[in-house]
Structure formats: structure tokens, C-alpha cells
Design a protein around this motif. Structure first.
Motif, mmCIF file in Angstrom:
data_model
loop_
_atom_site.group_PDB
_atom_site.id
_atom_site.type_symbol
_atom_site.label_atom_id
_atom_site.label_comp_id
_atom_site.label_asym_id
_atom_site.label_seq_id
_atom_site.Cartn_x
_atom_site.Cartn_y
_atom_site.Cartn_z
ATOM 1 N N ALA A 178 -13.799 0.372 5.754
ATOM 2 C CA ALA A 178 -13.956 1.206 6.948
ATOM 3 C C ALA A 178 -13.050 2.427 6.936
ATOM 4 N N LYS A 179 -13.606 3.527 7.451
ATOM 5 C CA LYS A 179 -12.837 4.747 7.706
ATOM 6 C C LYS A 179 -13.044 5.112 9.176
ATOM 7 N N PHE A 180 -11.928 5.201 9.920
ATOM 8 C CA PHE A 180 -11.977 5.460 11.358
ATOM 9 C C PHE A 180 -11.502 6.878 11.658
ATOM 10 N N ASN A 188 0.842 -1.198 0.000
ATOM 11 C CA ASN A 188 0.000 0.000 0.000
ATOM 12 C C ASN A 188 0.876 1.245 0.000
ATOM 13 N N THR A 189 1.042 1.829 -1.166
ATOM 14 C CA THR A 189 1.818 3.064 -1.308
ATOM 15 C C THR A 189 0.917 4.261 -1.544
ATOM 16 N N SER A 190 -0.417 4.070 -1.352
ATOM 17 C CA SER A 190 -1.354 5.166 -1.586
ATOM 18 C C SER A 190 -1.136 6.257 -0.559
ATOM 19 N N GLY A 191 -1.523 7.473 -0.926
ATOM 20 C CA GLY A 191 -1.351 8.609 -0.034
ATOM 21 C C GLY A 191 -2.645 9.084 0.560
ATOM 22 N N ASN A 192 -3.660 8.187 0.640
ATOM 23 C CA ASN A 192 -4.954 8.620 1.152
ATOM 24 C C ASN A 192 -4.818 9.173 2.561
ATOM 25 N N GLU A 193 -5.529 10.267 2.784
ATOM 26 C CA GLU A 193 -5.411 11.009 4.028
ATOM 27 C C GLU A 193 -6.267 10.381 5.116
ATOM 28 N N ALA A 224 -10.266 0.473 -2.462
ATOM 29 C CA ALA A 224 -10.231 1.032 -1.110
ATOM 30 C C ALA A 224 -9.227 2.176 -1.009
ATOM 31 N N ASP A 225 -8.112 2.067 -1.741
ATOM 32 C CA ASP A 225 -7.150 3.171 -1.790
ATOM 33 C C ASP A 225 -7.818 4.439 -2.299
ATOM 34 N N LYS A 226 -8.605 4.294 -3.354
ATOM 35 C CA LYS A 226 -9.207 5.454 -4.010
ATOM 36 C C LYS A 226 -10.196 6.197 -3.125
ATOM 37 N N VAL A 227 -10.905 5.465 -2.256
ATOM 38 C CA VAL A 227 -11.927 6.121 -1.436
ATOM 39 C C VAL A 227 -11.387 6.580 -0.086
ATOM 40 N N GLY A 228 -10.100 6.373 0.167
ATOM 41 C CA GLY A 228 -9.493 6.911 1.386
ATOM 42 C C GLY A 228 -9.784 6.136 2.641
ATOM 43 N N ASP A 247 -4.926 -8.839 5.877
ATOM 44 C CA ASP A 247 -3.735 -8.979 6.723
ATOM 45 C C ASP A 247 -2.474 -8.512 5.998
ATOM 46 N N GLU A 248 -2.272 -7.221 6.015
ATOM 47 C CA GLU A 248 -1.066 -6.605 5.448
ATOM 48 C C GLU A 248 -0.859 -5.299 6.195
ATOM 49 N N ARG A 249 0.382 -4.888 6.319
ATOM 50 C CA ARG A 249 0.656 -3.580 6.924
ATOM 51 C C ARG A 249 -0.025 -2.484 6.127
ATOM 52 N N PHE A 250 -0.733 -1.596 6.820
ATOM 53 C CA PHE A 250 -1.401 -0.435 6.234
ATOM 54 C C PHE A 250 -2.570 -0.816 5.317
ATOM 55 N N ASP A 251 -3.150 -2.010 5.520
ATOM 56 C CA ASP A 251 -4.346 -2.323 4.744
ATOM 57 C C ASP A 251 -5.592 -2.238 5.608
#
Length: 686
Positions: free
Chosen positions: A421-423, A39-44, A477-481, A382-386
């Protein structure tokens, strides 16, 4: 250390190891943590936007949705959480129901150690017969023909459905093979065809009848001619849902895109309310070769997001079957990474890969029936930053076990809406500094929302078709942040109240240069020990799109200031590291198994209640042998099952130099096994 090898609480190793052995990392996940996270996305992170703009009180006043969503969890969470060591905590008159046992001390023994007064036995071990005619296991003379009839290697999740009084059908995942522990003459650079075919047979699923002897209390596997079966990597699986027949799933061997051979790297799972088993395909990427030869930039980018890269695979399967060669069959990898459903009651039925639940590195899936009868499946990648996901079915479950009801219910996971999910944390940014220090409100907590990704043939992600969303769910999921998490593994709803719990195993990359730093939902940089998350959906409706969350456990040594145990007195709890699988008993107590204990002791199984004054009072129920991982806990009133995976898998050891002789003792080779623990004449935890 005492004379029996146990280490007194609390455990304080002078030089804490990194946890999981390097050999386990190599064979189970292809050294995932040694590579850059995909996951190299930059979602905020949304919490970074709102923190510091409004105070916690102001946000709750301004956001009616957040206030309503939080009401349920505040009302059902029992006594308000106190600060660690608060007076009155940890001195109740008696333990909660189901948790009255003497905690096991951390240790490094080559044994399964249950609480005092409990007994143990082996239900089934690697190589034991599953099908009629299976030969007796012979470590030095293994064959693929024998392995296809025997219990597979490295059993992970196991699930039970009732068969008759004191008998069940048990489905076990065989996550991966560690060839250097399976063969004394294994050459990783040049495996033989027979060794490769044994590995294919040793992956997949086993269905086995198990029976409990009421006089002795033990549980044993039986060779049953009707129900027992194996589903190895050569067995056919069907594809269901919106991507069945897609061009993205078609290969030379299967131009229909509807029939896949086998299932790979199956980790956790769940038992559905209609009596089937769900199992998740996890680190499938490591089995495929020659991604570096793929020239299409779009295809290459999609592969990279799933960790598909490089030349030859570790196991060299591509030498024996072209489907493992991405340069020849680029779509074959798209046929793995799904949730699989198997019906133990129907021996002739093919297992089904459900595309409506998305494709990623599934730890597993667990189903809860919502108030309106629709079913909700919760899942972790199960991955870092997923991310964490859920699926809400379009149709409602039919009650009962009639043939028609089961036929209907087995189609519930083919149509519905997939969410991610977005927390949002509710504390000021200055209070989340990466050290794990509790914010001023005394909890790591906040609100969240479910972002829809796709429903049927409709995509909610700009620039992606529904078909692409399901096959490349991570990119959607990357695209929707979505919120980047610390390796979300098992996600389990409590069947008593619908609250949901997720095990976040660890993420030592959090806060590194160029990587996302601590957030309130993932509050520690270089997170070695993980945490357990709890949330409740809006008004207790599991189909809702908003929720309130808080951390139940921030794991590690209780003496460390960066740990948290639901507000319970930390001098009274067991140390825990790297939570992995979750389960609930009939009383609603949460049971947590671990993988890769970074505190220096063997992995184990732990339990706590989630409500009332004892919330967060974590107690260790058992430890597994040296080098092993605790998997697939099943907790009934009469016994506990644990899958003891990769015993003796210690760096520097192999089949020629075993580090464990569990379960058979002497100079035997270690064998992954399902073990049973019970208390003669009493229920578990009494």
C-alpha cells in the motif's frame, strides 16, 4: 481509586510508564524496539510530494480516480464526522445493537474484569491436557514429553470453526515462551536441553474441541481423540506457492525446500470462508544466531532487513540444533515469516506455509470474498516503519462445503497477485505538524493505491526476480516506495460491507533525528498510543487498486488534544492505548484489543460502531490481569473469548517471584489462558 481497585474515568497517571514490560520485549520480539528499525530505505512519502502543490479541492477535481474511490467511504460512513465535543454526539437514545454494556473502568487489578452483569470462566490454560494421555500439569516437574500433549505457552490468536451444535474446533497460536516465568531454575546463559525441548513443544499451534454448556453458559475445552492435536516446533509443515522448492528455502535437513519443521512466533490470524485458520509468523528473527558470521554481503543485507544480526541468540537454541545457527544454515530463517494455513477438520493434514503471500513479520492475515468471487487477504508487517499488504487470488472461491469445494478453496492462496500500500494525505503539509492536531477539514484522510509486487512467476519490481520478491518482500516494498507505517498489526475487513481496518500499535521513533516524521496517515511524532485506520476500495471492490482512507481512532487519553474518536464527544469514550488485534461481531461493530497500554492501566478489549451517530463511541468491555496482554478476541452473540497472554509478566518478577496469581489464585504461578465471558440469559452487548 474506589474500594474495589478500579480507577475512575478518565485515566490520568501522573507518570505514564512506557507500556510493555522489558521482559516481554526481550522474549517476544528480541527487544525489537531497542534496536534500530530494520527499514533504512529512503523511499519518499507520496503525500509529501503532492501536499502544498495542490489544494485538497484541486486534487479531488483533478484526480478522477481519487474522487471515484472516495465516493464509497463517504456514502457508507454514516453521519458526517463532527469535531470532538460537537453538540448532539454522545447522547443517542440507546446504544447500537451489540454494544449495550456498562464500560469497565481502567484498573491495575490482578483479575479479568468484565462488564457488570457478565460472568467469566477459563476455557483452557497453559499445561492443560490437549491429547489423550496428557499428564496433569506439574509446574515444578515439566517434561518435553508432557508439553507435547498439553496446551502451549503464551496463547495469542484463537479462531473457531463450527463442529456441531454448541461445539467448535478452536485453533490457538502459542506465540513465544518466557523461560524465566516457566522455570524456577532457568539460567539464560546455560539452558538445559530439557528446558529447550519444553520450549519447542510450547511454541506452535493447538487444535482443541470446545463445548458450550447451555445451562450455565460457560465454554470448556475437551480432550478429543479425533480432532485435538498439537503442532510444535518439531512438527512437519509443507510449503506451497511460487517459492516451494526454491534454492532459497533448501537446507541440509530439507534439500527439497518443501518441508519445514514447525512454526514460530505466531501472532494473529483469521478464519477463512472455507473453514480453515490462517496464522502469521512474526518475530522469527530473534531465534537465530550468528548472523554476524555470514560473509556474503548480499545475504547479510537481506538478513539485516529482517532484523537478523549479532552473535548468540537469546534462547541459545543453536547449541542443540544447527538449524538455528545462520553460519551453518543461512537459509533456515527464510523458511519462517510466512502465513500458515491449518485445516482443523483434517487431523492428518500438514499445515501449509503460503509463499504467494510474501515473507515478512506477519501479524496475521484476514480474507474477504470480493464481488467476483476472488478472495483478498489483508496483512500487516509488525515493525516500525513497515508496510501494509494485500493478496488477490487468481481463482474464484467455490461455494459450499463439499469435499471438492474445500479442496479447491484451500489452494486459493497459492496463486495470485501480491500488493503493497501507498497512502496519500489530502491536507497541506503545514497542517500535519506531528502534534496530532486535526487538519482544517476535520479528519485525517486521503487516498491510496496498491502497488503490485509479483504475480506467479512474474515480478513487477525492477532488479528482483519473483522468487526474490516473495522471500525478501520487505526489500521489494522498499524499492517501489510503499508508505512507512507505525507498526501495522491486525488488518481486518468488515464482513458486512468490505471496508478494511488496520491497527497501528505505536512508533516512538517517528520524528526522531534521521527518521521519517509525521505524515497524515501517521500524524503524531513519538507515537506512543497508536491509531486505527479505515479504508474502502474503489467502488467497494476489494480487488481494486485504488482506495480512500481515513483514521477512525487516534488513541490515547481522551483529555489529550492529540486524540480523536471518529468525531465523537471525547468526554464519553474510554481511554485506549496501543491497539493490536481487531474483530467484528455479527452487527458489524469493531472490537479492538490492546497490547502495552502506555496510559498506566491493564490492557483490555474495546468496542465501537463504525457507522452512524455512534461512530467512534469507544467503550471498554474488559480488562485483563496485571502484566497481561489481550489477544485473539472472538466475539459471538453468546460469548466472547479472549486469549490472556503473559499474565504477571512484569519487570522484576519471575517464576521465583510471581507478580500475578491469575487464573488459579492463591500462591499459584500465572498461566496464560483462553477465557470466556458471557451474560446469563442474554446475548453479548444486550
Amino acid at each position: 481509586m474506589s474500594s474495589d481497585g478500579r480507577i475512575p474515568l478518565p485515566l490520568l497517571p501522573t507518570t505514564p510508564p512506557t507500556g510493555r514490560a522489558a521482559v516481554t520485549c526481550e522474549y517476544r520480539c528480541g527487544n525489537a524496539c531497542a534496536h534500530e528499525a530494520p527499514n533504512t530505505s529512503g523511499n519518499e512519502y507520496f503525500g509529501d510530494v503532492v501536499r502544498g502543490i495542490v489544494s485538497r479541492r484541486g486534487m479531488l477535481k483533478a484526480g478522477a480516480v481519487l474522487g471515484i474511490a472516495g465516493a464509497g467511504i463517504a456514502a457508507t460512513g454514516g453521519a458526517a464526522a463532527a469535531a470532538p465535543g460537537a453538540p448532539g454526539r454522545g447522547h443517542g437514545p440507546k446504544p447500537p445493537r451489540g454494544l449495550d454494556f456498562e464500560p469497565v473502568a481502567p484498573n491495575r487489578l490482578d483479575a479479568l474484569v468484565p462488564p457488570r452483569g457478565y460472568r467469566q470462566d477459563i476455557v483452557i490454560r497453559w499445561g492443560d491436557p490437549v491429547l489423550p494421555g496428557a499428564p496433569r500439569f506439574d509446574f515444578h516437574n515439566q517434561t518435553a514429553a508432557a508439553a507435547n500433549k498439553q496446551f502451549g505457552f503464551n496463547n495469542d490468536f484463537c479462531g473457531l470453526v463450527p463442529l456441531r451444535r454448541d461445539a467448535w474446533l478452536m485453533v490457538s497460536n502459542h506465540e513465544y515462551t518466557t523461560e524465566t516465568f516457566m522455570f524456577t531454575d532457568y539460567d539464560p546463559a546455560n539452558p538445559t536441553r530439557e528446558q529447550v525441548e519444553i520450549a519447542w513443544a510450547s511454541h506452535g499451534l493447538s487444535v482443541v474441541v470446545i463445548e458450550r454448556d447451555k445451562r450455565s453458559g460457560t465454554v470448556k475445552a475437551k480432550v478429543d481423540r479425533h480432532y485435538n492435536r498439537r503442532h510444535p516446533l518439531t512438527a512437519p509443515f509443507t510449503v506451497s506457492g511460487p517459492v516451494a522448492g526454491s534454492d532459497l528455502l533448501k537446507t541440509t535437513a530439507d534439500p527439497t525446500g518443501r518441508l519445514v519443521l514447525g512454526t514460530l512466533n505466531n501472532c494473529a490470524g483469521g478464519v477463512t470462508p472455507w473453514g480453515t485458520i490462517l496464522t502469521g509468523e512474526e518475530n522469527f528473527n530473534q531465534y537465530f544466531a550468528n548472523a554476524d558470521q555470514v560473509t556474503d554481503p548480499v545475504v547479510k543485507a537481506r538478513m539485516a532487513r529482517y532484523g537478523l544480526s549479532g552473535g548468540a541468540s537469546g534462547r541459545k537454541w543453536e547449541r542443540f540444533d544447527d538449524r538455528w545457527d545462520l553460519a551453518k544454515e543461512p537459509n533456515e530463517a527464510n523458511r519462517f515469516g510466512w502465513i500458515v494455513e491449518i485445516d482443523p477438520y483434517e487431523p492428518d493434514a500438514k499445515p501449509v506455509k503460503h509463499t504467494a503471500l510474501g515473507r515478512f513479520k506477519h501479524e496475521g492475515a484476514n480474507v474477504h470474498v470480493a464481488r467476483d468471487g476472488r478472495v483478498v487477504a489483508y496483512m500487516g508487517d509488525d515493525e516500525r516503519f513497515d508496510y501494509i499488504y494485500k493478496f488477490v487470488s487468481r481463482h474464484r472461491m467455490l461455494p459450499g462445503n463439499s469435499r471438492w469445494a474445500r479442496h479447491h478453496n484451500k489452494k486459493l492462496l497459492t496463486e495470485g497477485t501480491l500488493y503493497v500500500a501507498k497512502f496519500t494525505g489530502d491536507s497541506p503539509a503545514s497542517e500535519i505538524d506531528g502534534t496530532g492536531t486535526l487538519p482544517s477539514d476535520g479528519e485525517f484522510d486521503g487516498s491510496g493505491k496498491w502497488i503490485p509486487l509479483a504475480s506467479g512467476r512474474t515480478s513487477f519490481v525492477p532488479g528482483m526476480s519473483a522468487e526474490e520478491v516473495y522471500v525478501f518482500t520487505r526489500l521489494a516494498a522498499d524499492k517501489v516506495g510503499a508508505t512507512k507505517m507505525d507498526r501495522p498489526e491486525d488488518v481486518e475487513p468488515n464482513p458486512r460491507d468490505g471496508r478494511v481496518y488496520a491497527a497501528l500499535t505505536n512508533n516512538t521513533d517517528r520524528g526522531k533525528a534521521g527518521k521519517e516524521g509525521a505524515t497524515e496517515i501517521n500524524p503524531r511524532n513519538a507515537n506512543r498510543h497508536g491509531h486505527v485506520l479505515e479504508w474502502e476500495e474503489h467502488r467497494g471492490d476489494n480487488t481494486a487498486t485504488t482506495f480512500r482512507w481515513r483514521l477512525l481512532l487516534v488513541c490515547g487519553d481522551p483529555n489529550s488534544p492529540d486524540t480523536y474518536f471518529g468525531g465523537y464527544d471525547k468526554t464519553q469514550v474510554s481511554p485506549i492505548s496501543c491497539p493490536d488485534n481487531l474483530a467484528f461481531d455479527k452487527y458489524g461493530n469493531l472490537w479492538v484489543s490492546t497490547d502495552g497500554n502506555a496510559l498506566g492501566a491493564n490492557d483490555g478489549l474495546f468496542a465501537t460502531t463504525t457507522t452512524g451517530r455512534e461512530r467512534g463511541h469507544l467503550k471498554q468491555f474488559l480488562t485483563v490481569p496485571v502484566g497481561a496482554e489481550t489477544c485473539g478476541p472472538v466475539v459471538t452473540e453468546d460469548f466472547v473469548l479472549v486469549s490472556v497472554q503473559h499474565p504477571g509478566e512484569v519487570d522484576g518478577a519471575d517464576a521465583n517471584n510471581p507478580a500475578s496469581h491469575w487464573p488459579d489464585g492463591g500462591d499459584s504461578q500465572p498461566r496464560p489462558s483462553v477465557a470466556v465471558i458471557w451474560k446469563p440469559g442474554r446475548e453479548i452487548g444486550t
